[in-house]
Design an enzyme around this catalytic site. Structure first.
Site, PDB file in Angstrom:
ATOM      1  N   LYS A  13       0.826  -1.222   0.000  1.00 38.40           N
ATOM      2  CA  LYS A  13       0.000   0.000   0.000  1.00 38.40           C
ATOM      3  C   LYS A  13       0.853   1.263   0.000  1.00 38.40           C
ATOM      4  O   LYS A  13       0.614   2.169  -0.779  1.00 38.40           O
ATOM      5  CB  LYS A  13      -0.872   0.070   1.258  1.00 38.40           C
ATOM      6  CG  LYS A  13      -1.971  -0.906   1.355  1.00 38.40           C
ATOM      7  CD  LYS A  13      -2.871  -0.588   2.546  1.00 38.40           C
ATOM      8  CE  LYS A  13      -2.184  -0.504   3.881  1.00 38.40           C
ATOM      9  NZ  LYS A  13      -1.671  -1.770   4.427  1.00 38.40           N
ATOM     10  N   ARG A  88      -9.173   1.598   8.902  1.00 39.83           N
ATOM     11  CA  ARG A  88      -8.813   0.240   9.287  1.00 39.83           C
ATOM     12  C   ARG A  88      -9.917  -0.411  10.114  1.00 39.83           C
ATOM     13  O   ARG A  88      -9.747  -1.520  10.617  1.00 39.83           O
ATOM     14  CB  ARG A  88      -7.535   0.270  10.116  1.00 39.83           C
ATOM     15  CG  ARG A  88      -6.271  -0.040   9.297  1.00 39.83           C
ATOM     16  CD  ARG A  88      -5.094   0.140  10.237  1.00 39.83           C
ATOM     17  NE  ARG A  88      -3.936  -0.623   9.941  1.00 39.83           N
ATOM     18  CZ  ARG A  88      -2.828  -0.103   9.379  1.00 39.83           C
ATOM     19  NH1 ARG A  88      -2.811   1.139   8.983  1.00 39.83           N
ATOM     20  NH2 ARG A  88      -1.764  -0.850   9.213  1.00 39.83           N
ATOM     21  N   ARG A 127      11.948  -5.849   5.304  1.00 43.51           N
ATOM     22  CA  ARG A 127      11.614  -4.464   4.967  1.00 43.51           C
ATOM     23  C   ARG A 127      12.522  -3.442   5.675  1.00 43.51           C
ATOM     24  O   ARG A 127      12.793  -3.565   6.866  1.00 43.51           O
ATOM     25  CB  ARG A 127      10.152  -4.230   5.360  1.00 43.51           C
ATOM     26  CG  ARG A 127       9.634  -2.883   4.962  1.00 43.51           C
ATOM     27  CD  ARG A 127       8.160  -2.926   4.802  1.00 43.51           C
ATOM     28  NE  ARG A 127       7.470  -2.791   6.086  1.00 43.51           N
ATOM     29  CZ  ARG A 127       6.169  -2.518   6.171  1.00 43.51           C
ATOM     30  NH1 ARG A 127       5.436  -2.393   5.074  1.00 43.51           N
ATOM     31  NH2 ARG A 127       5.589  -2.414   7.338  1.00 43.51           N
ATOM     32  N   ARG A 160      11.565  -1.170  10.962  1.00 48.39           N
ATOM     33  CA  ARG A 160      10.533  -0.739  11.903  1.00 48.39           C
ATOM     34  C   ARG A 160      10.481  -1.693  13.092  1.00 48.39           C
ATOM     35  O   ARG A 160      10.523  -2.900  12.912  1.00 48.39           O
ATOM     36  CB  ARG A 160       9.159  -0.730  11.199  1.00 48.39           C
ATOM     37  CG  ARG A 160       8.945   0.521  10.399  1.00 48.39           C
ATOM     38  CD  ARG A 160       7.696   0.460   9.586  1.00 48.39           C
ATOM     39  NE  ARG A 160       6.526  -0.074  10.270  1.00 48.39           N
ATOM     40  CZ  ARG A 160       5.318  -0.086   9.740  1.00 48.39           C
ATOM     41  NH1 ARG A 160       5.121   0.428   8.537  1.00 48.39           N
ATOM     42  NH2 ARG A 160       4.295  -0.587  10.390  1.00 48.39           N
ATOM     43  N   ARG A 171      -0.043  -8.115  13.855  1.00 47.64           N
ATOM     44  CA  ARG A 171      -0.622  -7.123  12.941  1.00 47.64           C
ATOM     45  C   ARG A 171      -1.494  -7.817  11.896  1.00 47.64           C
ATOM     46  O   ARG A 171      -2.540  -7.291  11.496  1.00 47.64           O
ATOM     47  CB  ARG A 171       0.494  -6.314  12.264  1.00 47.64           C
ATOM     48  CG  ARG A 171       1.092  -5.288  13.209  1.00 47.64           C
ATOM     49  CD  ARG A 171       2.418  -4.762  12.723  1.00 47.64           C
ATOM     50  NE  ARG A 171       2.325  -4.073  11.465  1.00 47.64           N
ATOM     51  CZ  ARG A 171       3.339  -3.963  10.595  1.00 47.64           C
ATOM     52  NH1 ARG A 171       4.499  -4.518  10.849  1.00 47.64           N
ATOM     53  NH2 ARG A 171       3.176  -3.313   9.486  1.00 47.64           N
TER      54      ARG A 171
HETATM   55  P1  AMP Z   1       1.281   1.021   8.999  1.00 46.33           P
HETATM   56  O1  AMP Z   1       2.474   1.889   8.828  1.00 46.33           O
HETATM   57  O2  AMP Z   1       0.128   1.451   8.134  1.00 46.33           O
HETATM   58  O3  AMP Z   1       1.586  -0.446   8.880  1.00 46.33           O
HETATM   59  O4  AMP Z   1       0.779   1.249  10.513  1.00 46.33           O
HETATM   60  C1  AMP Z   1       1.606   0.932  11.630  1.00 46.33           C
HETATM   61  C2  AMP Z   1       0.766   0.882  12.896  1.00 46.33           C
HETATM   62  O5  AMP Z   1       0.173   2.166  13.143  1.00 46.33           O
HETATM   63  C3  AMP Z   1      -0.402  -0.091  12.874  1.00 46.33           C
HETATM   64  O6  AMP Z   1      -0.004  -1.423  13.183  1.00 46.33           O
HETATM   65  C4  AMP Z   1      -1.304   0.525  13.947  1.00 46.33           C
HETATM   66  O7  AMP Z   1      -0.805   0.238  15.247  1.00 46.33           O
HETATM   67  C5  AMP Z   1      -1.121   2.020  13.702  1.00 46.33           C
HETATM   68  N1  AMP Z   1      -2.109   2.516  12.711  1.00 46.33           N
HETATM   69  C6  AMP Z   1      -1.861   2.972  11.452  1.00 46.33           C
HETATM   70  N2  AMP Z   1      -2.998   3.339  10.836  1.00 46.33           N
HETATM   71  C7  AMP Z   1      -4.004   3.112  11.727  1.00 46.33           C
HETATM   72  C8  AMP Z   1      -5.414   3.267  11.686  1.00 46.33           C
HETATM   73  N3  AMP Z   1      -6.053   3.709  10.595  1.00 46.33           N
HETATM   74  N4  AMP Z   1      -6.113   2.934  12.796  1.00 46.33           N
HETATM   75  C9  AMP Z   1      -5.504   2.504  13.912  1.00 46.33           C
HETATM   76  N5  AMP Z   1      -4.186   2.292  14.009  1.00 46.33           N
HETATM   77  C10 AMP Z   1      -3.430   2.593  12.935  1.00 46.33           C
END
Ligand code: AMP
Length: 220
Positions: A13, A88, A127, A160, A171
């Site tokens: 994404k 989400r 990653r 990360r 996740r």
């Molecule tokens: P990502 O970088 O999109 O993989 O997001 C990393 C982490 O940020 C996720 O595992 C969640 O803990 C938090 N996060 C990101 N976007 C959201 C969202 N829309 N709602 C809730 N938590 C989020």
């Protein structure tokens, strides 16, 4: 022109949203990036988000929604936004619909990038992300030209903390329990287009542009 990119962690994404946003001159709104920035700045939001992110859990809806609503009310968002990692949950999806309607806008399309679970685990394992511009790399499929350095801005690459094996699994569980429900929600609204997320980055990008063609892509 508002587009949501939906898919599991590791589906691509972020990579695809950044490219398509640049090409279509849209704002790229990545909630994960906003939370990581807040952490780097040591704000209250950052501290709060950290405790959830470390566990592979979702940050509470109210916090996430208000952060997104604030961002989309900025003048640069008026030309359109690609939402990456948001919504989400159903509550977030409903809040987004409501906010866009109130602004006299609409969500035009949802691109669902589909990748098998085995491939997701493989991708998340290798990653690396740029500390400065957040550009993602992969040890095997898209390594940087110089090890440890971002091709785009020269920033330092890091892994990360939530890309460890145990957190990645959590996740994915969170994704299948909460976020995958959105596939149904957007299918019912007739906005969802599924795109195969396996293969070369450029191939996937091309599939996405095809999916968007006719609807928004205007000649430049
Ligand atoms: P990502 O970088 O999109 O993989 O997001 C990393 C982490 O940020 C996720 O595992 C969640 O803990 C938090 N996060 C990101 N976007 C959201 C969202 N829309 N709602 C809730 N938590 C989020």
């Amino acid at each position: 022109m508002n587009i949501v990119f939906l898919g599991a962690p590791g589906a691509g994404k972020g990579t695809q949203a950044a490219r398509v946003a640049e090409e279509l001159k849209l704002v790229h709104l990545a909630t994960g990036d906003l939370f990581r920035q807040a952490q780097a700045q040591g704000t209250r939001l950052g501290l709060l988000a950290k405790s959830y992110m470390e566990r592979g859990a979702l940050v509470p809806d109210e916090v996430t929604i208000s952060m997104v609503l604030e961002r989309i009310s900025a003048p640069d968002a008026k030309g359109g936004v690609i939402f990456d990692g948001f919504p989400r949950s159903l509550k977030q999806a409903e809040a987004l619909d409501k906010a866009l309607t109130e602004q006299g806008e609409t969500l035009d399309r949802v691109i669902y990038i589909k990748v098998s679970e085995g491939e997701l685990l493989k991708r998340l394992g290798g990653r690396w992300i740029c500390r400065q511009c957040q550009a993602p790399y992969h040890e095997v499929s898209s390594p940087p030209k110089v090890a440890g350095k971002c091709d785009r801005c020269g920033g330092e690459l890091y892994q990360r903390p939530d890309d460890t094996e145990a957190t990645v699994k959590k996740r994915l569980v969170t994704y299948f329990a909460e976020t995958a429900l959105l596939i149904d929600y957007y299918t019912r609204s007739g906005k969802l287009t599924e795109v195969a997320g396996e293969g070369d980055v450029d191939e996937v990008r091309e599939r996405i542009m095809q999916a968007l063609k006719g609807e928004f892509v205007r000649p430049r």
